[in-house]
Design a protein around this motif. Sequence first.
Motif, PDB file in Angstrom:
ATOM      1  N   ASN A  39      11.225 -14.835 -34.797  1.00  0.00           N
ATOM      2  CA  ASN A  39      10.050 -15.587 -34.685  1.00  0.00           C
ATOM      3  C   ASN A  39       9.434 -15.387 -33.307  1.00  0.00           C
ATOM      4  O   ASN A  39      10.005 -15.413 -32.170  1.00  0.00           O
ATOM      5  N   TRP A  44      14.430 -24.396 -32.415  1.00  0.00           N
ATOM      6  CA  TRP A  44      13.572 -25.494 -33.298  1.00  0.00           C
ATOM      7  C   TRP A  44      13.473 -24.959 -34.627  1.00  0.00           C
ATOM      8  O   TRP A  44      13.282 -25.780 -35.567  1.00  0.00           O
ATOM      9  N   GLY A  95      23.091 -13.829 -26.973  1.00  0.00           N
ATOM     10  CA  GLY A  95      23.206 -12.626 -27.770  1.00  0.00           C
ATOM     11  C   GLY A  95      21.844 -11.690 -27.463  1.00  0.00           C
ATOM     12  O   GLY A  95      20.715 -12.297 -27.260  1.00  0.00           O
ATOM     13  N   ASP A  96      22.054 -10.495 -27.467  1.00  0.00           N
ATOM     14  CA  ASP A  96      20.969  -9.533 -26.972  1.00  0.00           C
ATOM     15  C   ASP A  96      20.586  -8.866 -28.353  1.00  0.00           C
ATOM     16  O   ASP A  96      21.249  -8.294 -29.035  1.00  0.00           O
ATOM     17  N   MET A  97      19.070  -8.958 -28.642  1.00  0.00           N
ATOM     18  CA  MET A  97      18.489  -8.444 -29.843  1.00  0.00           C
ATOM     19  C   MET A  97      18.887  -7.004 -30.056  1.00  0.00           C
ATOM     20  O   MET A  97      18.749  -6.346 -30.682  1.00  0.00           O
ATOM     21  N   HIS A  98      18.896  -6.416 -28.679  1.00  0.00           N
ATOM     22  CA  HIS A  98      19.117  -4.784 -28.806  1.00  0.00           C
ATOM     23  C   HIS A  98      20.708  -4.542 -29.127  1.00  0.00           C
ATOM     24  O   HIS A  98      20.683  -3.273 -29.652  1.00  0.00           O
ATOM     25  N   ASP A 157      20.065 -15.987 -28.064  1.00  0.00           N
ATOM     26  CA  ASP A 157      19.138 -15.786 -27.213  1.00  0.00           C
ATOM     27  C   ASP A 157      19.691 -14.859 -26.150  1.00  0.00           C
ATOM     28  O   ASP A 157      20.980 -15.259 -25.637  1.00  0.00           O
ATOM     29  N   LEU A 158      18.686 -14.330 -25.190  1.00  0.00           N
ATOM     30  CA  LEU A 158      19.384 -13.642 -24.035  1.00  0.00           C
ATOM     31  C   LEU A 158      19.659 -14.418 -23.070  1.00  0.00           C
ATOM     32  O   LEU A 158      20.165 -14.191 -22.286  1.00  0.00           O
ATOM     33  N   PHE A 159      18.888 -15.532 -23.093  1.00  0.00           N
ATOM     34  CA  PHE A 159      18.955 -16.593 -21.853  1.00  0.00           C
ATOM     35  C   PHE A 159      19.867 -17.751 -22.103  1.00  0.00           C
ATOM     36  O   PHE A 159      19.703 -18.535 -23.129  1.00  0.00           O
ATOM     37  N   HIS A 215       9.098  -7.872 -28.816  1.00  0.00           N
ATOM     38  CA  HIS A 215      10.008  -7.859 -27.510  1.00  0.00           C
ATOM     39  C   HIS A 215      10.807  -6.685 -27.705  1.00  0.00           C
ATOM     40  O   HIS A 215      11.357  -6.107 -26.729  1.00  0.00           O
ATOM     41  N   GLY A 272      16.735 -14.341 -30.977  1.00  0.00           N
ATOM     42  CA  GLY A 272      15.625 -14.752 -30.021  1.00  0.00           C
ATOM     43  C   GLY A 272      15.232 -16.226 -30.183  1.00  0.00           C
ATOM     44  O   GLY A 272      13.713 -16.296 -30.401  1.00  0.00           O
ATOM     45  N   CYS A 273      16.225 -17.019 -30.232  1.00  0.00           N
ATOM     46  CA  CYS A 273      16.023 -18.300 -31.091  1.00  0.00           C
ATOM     47  C   CYS A 273      15.229 -19.261 -30.089  1.00  0.00           C
ATOM     48  O   CYS A 273      14.953 -20.296 -30.526  1.00  0.00           O
ATOM     49  N   GLY A 274      15.152 -19.104 -28.788  1.00  0.00           N
ATOM     50  CA  GLY A 274      14.392 -20.151 -27.800  1.00  0.00           C
ATOM     51  C   GLY A 274      15.097 -21.325 -27.959  1.00  0.00           C
ATOM     52  O   GLY A 274      16.266 -21.547 -27.697  1.00  0.00           O
ATOM     53  N   PHE A 284       8.988 -23.937 -21.450  1.00  0.00           N
ATOM     54  CA  PHE A 284       8.801 -22.966 -22.373  1.00  0.00           C
ATOM     55  C   PHE A 284       8.966 -23.272 -23.961  1.00  0.00           C
ATOM     56  O   PHE A 284       8.154 -23.090 -24.750  1.00  0.00           O
ATOM     57  N   GLU A 313      10.189  -9.437 -19.018  1.00  0.00           N
ATOM     58  CA  GLU A 313      10.479 -10.786 -19.559  1.00  0.00           C
ATOM     59  C   GLU A 313      10.478 -11.682 -18.248  1.00  0.00           C
ATOM     60  O   GLU A 313      10.130 -12.879 -18.553  1.00  0.00           O
TER      61      GLU A 313
HETATM   62  C1  LIG Z   1       8.255 -15.645 -27.673  1.00  0.00           C
HETATM   63  S1  LIG Z   1       9.890 -16.354 -27.486  1.00  0.00           S
HETATM   64  C2  LIG Z   1      10.142 -17.076 -29.039  1.00  0.00           C
HETATM   65  C3  LIG Z   1      11.204 -18.187 -29.178  1.00  0.00           C
HETATM   66  C4  LIG Z   1      11.374 -18.755 -30.305  1.00  0.00           C
HETATM   67  N1  LIG Z   1      11.788 -17.740 -31.343  1.00  0.00           N
HETATM   68  C5  LIG Z   1      10.262 -19.609 -30.885  1.00  0.00           C
HETATM   69  O1  LIG Z   1       9.768 -19.197 -31.792  1.00  0.00           O
HETATM   70  O2  LIG Z   1      10.082 -20.516 -30.091  1.00  0.00           O
HETATM   71  C6  LIG Z   1      10.849 -14.764 -27.346  1.00  0.00           C
HETATM   72  C7  LIG Z   1      12.313 -15.454 -27.289  1.00  0.00           C
HETATM   73  O3  LIG Z   1      12.978 -14.036 -27.286  1.00  0.00           O
HETATM   74  C8  LIG Z   1      13.868 -14.242 -26.582  1.00  0.00           C
HETATM   75  N2  LIG Z   1      14.405 -12.913 -26.206  1.00  0.00           N
HETATM   76  C9  LIG Z   1      13.643 -11.767 -25.335  1.00  0.00           C
HETATM   77  N3  LIG Z   1      14.131 -10.704 -25.367  1.00  0.00           N
HETATM   78  C10 LIG Z   1      15.579 -11.066 -25.992  1.00  0.00           C
HETATM   79  C11 LIG Z   1      16.463  -9.964 -26.069  1.00  0.00           C
HETATM   80  N4  LIG Z   1      16.526  -8.809 -25.671  1.00  0.00           N
HETATM   81  N5  LIG Z   1      17.685 -10.461 -27.027  1.00  0.00           N
HETATM   82  C12 LIG Z   1      17.749 -11.786 -27.151  1.00  0.00           C
HETATM   83  N6  LIG Z   1      16.666 -12.645 -27.039  1.00  0.00           N
HETATM   84  C13 LIG Z   1      15.391 -12.396 -26.222  1.00  0.00           C
HETATM   85  C14 LIG Z   1      13.383 -14.796 -25.248  1.00  0.00           C
HETATM   86  O4  LIG Z   1      14.354 -15.431 -24.288  1.00  0.00           O
HETATM   87  C15 LIG Z   1      12.526 -15.992 -25.965  1.00  0.00           C
HETATM   88  O5  LIG Z   1      13.328 -17.098 -26.237  1.00  0.00           O
END
Ligand SMILES: C[S@@+](CC[C@H](N)C(=O)[O-])C[C@H]1O[C@@H](n2cnc3c(N)ncnc32)[C@H](O)[C@@H]1O
Length: 344
Positions: A247, A185, A230-233, A203-205, A252, A180-182, A143, A130
């Motif tokens: 979403n 939105w 939070g980590d999705m793993h 979200d991870l970041f 990922h 993974g809420c970005g 992004f 990523e």
């Molecule tokens: C393609 S983006 C989608 C973001 C948001 N859901 C949207 O629809 O706009 C993928 C998102 O997953 C997050 N992500 C990736 N790997 C992740 C993980 N292991 N744990 C949590 N979030 C993660 C990224 O930081 C990113 O915000």
Amino acid sequence: MAENAPATLREQAMSQAQGAMALQVAFIGVTNGLFAALAEHGPATPGELAQAASMDPDYVARWVDAAYAFGYLAETGAGDGDRLALTDAGQGFAGKPASGPLPFAVHSLLGAHMSERTAHFMRTGERPGEEVLGERETIAGLFGTMLEGMFGPVFEDQILPDLPVYKEMDAAGGTAVDLGCGNGWYLRRLARAYPHLKGIGLDLFDDAIAEAQSRAEAAGTADRLEFRKGDMHAYAVTEPVDLIAMNRALHHVWDEKDRVFAFLRDNLTEGGAAVIWEPNWPGDRAALADPKRRGMAFQNLMEHVQGNHFLSADAIAAEFEKVGMRPEIHLYAEGNEAVVVGRK
Ligand SMILES: C[S@@+](CC[C@H](N)C(=O)[O-])C[C@H]1O[C@@H](n2cnc3c(N)ncnc32)[C@H](O)[C@@H]1O
């Protein structure tokens, strides 16, 4: 060239190159606030614009020439010095991302960056993950805005009014988690549409979390929404919730799908639902040549660098069945977007 004669390959490439240049010039104006400064302050000389946007005047002077060449700026005429104003095309890049061309300017630059990385890593097969997405700070900062601008309208116009699950959760005063809420939105739109729903975004970041929190405050939805790292793993919400959304996030973590689908089931209340939205990767290659799916094919190539690949709606539904949840597939945007709802 005679009228209606087919373009030569060279002419076609030149026209494609102009399209890319137009988006590149727009991107510079978007990421450095030049369109926004002109929209706020009105016509300006290059020097005044540089000052309003806090940018280097020599760079801005050259950007103004390029933005003029591509029709984003127009001279205001005699008596107004060297002032330029936004044209309608320029105004489009100053407006709200969800209704204008702005996300495509960002996508064009992100695509160029990721294409270069793909060309590089193809030589060795390395798939760094990523972090490649965030290597360019001028792009990374936009992004979330890009994703919101591209997919917010599909959500609001097609998905939100169509899926009954949101209304059910609202009636029960339920809680939705967005993995993974970005920039948040999706939860912001849900909270706006459904006044009893509460939301937790993970979200991870850190940058995504900070942006999601401040946007929720600006939208007046922060009292019902919370954003955390939070980590999705390693799903980390302890209380059972009524809805878990992912979403453009499941692809990922697809390499750990057994674990992911098990925690989706185990952390939902009885009758709760996981709502998974992914591009609907088609079963046959010929479908990708449709201009409406070319972007998906391009994106899937970019995903490879990140260690991911796109999924079909059927593959997602099959994973719900494996963990004893009832899947329903809903297709939108002419079948290119799939929302798979898994009921517990
Ligand atoms: C393609 S983006 C989608 C973001 C948001 N859901 C949207 O629809 O706009 C993928 C998102 O997953 C997050 N992500 C990736 N790997 C992740 C993980 N292991 N744990 C949590 N979030 C993660 C990224 O930081 C990113 O915000």
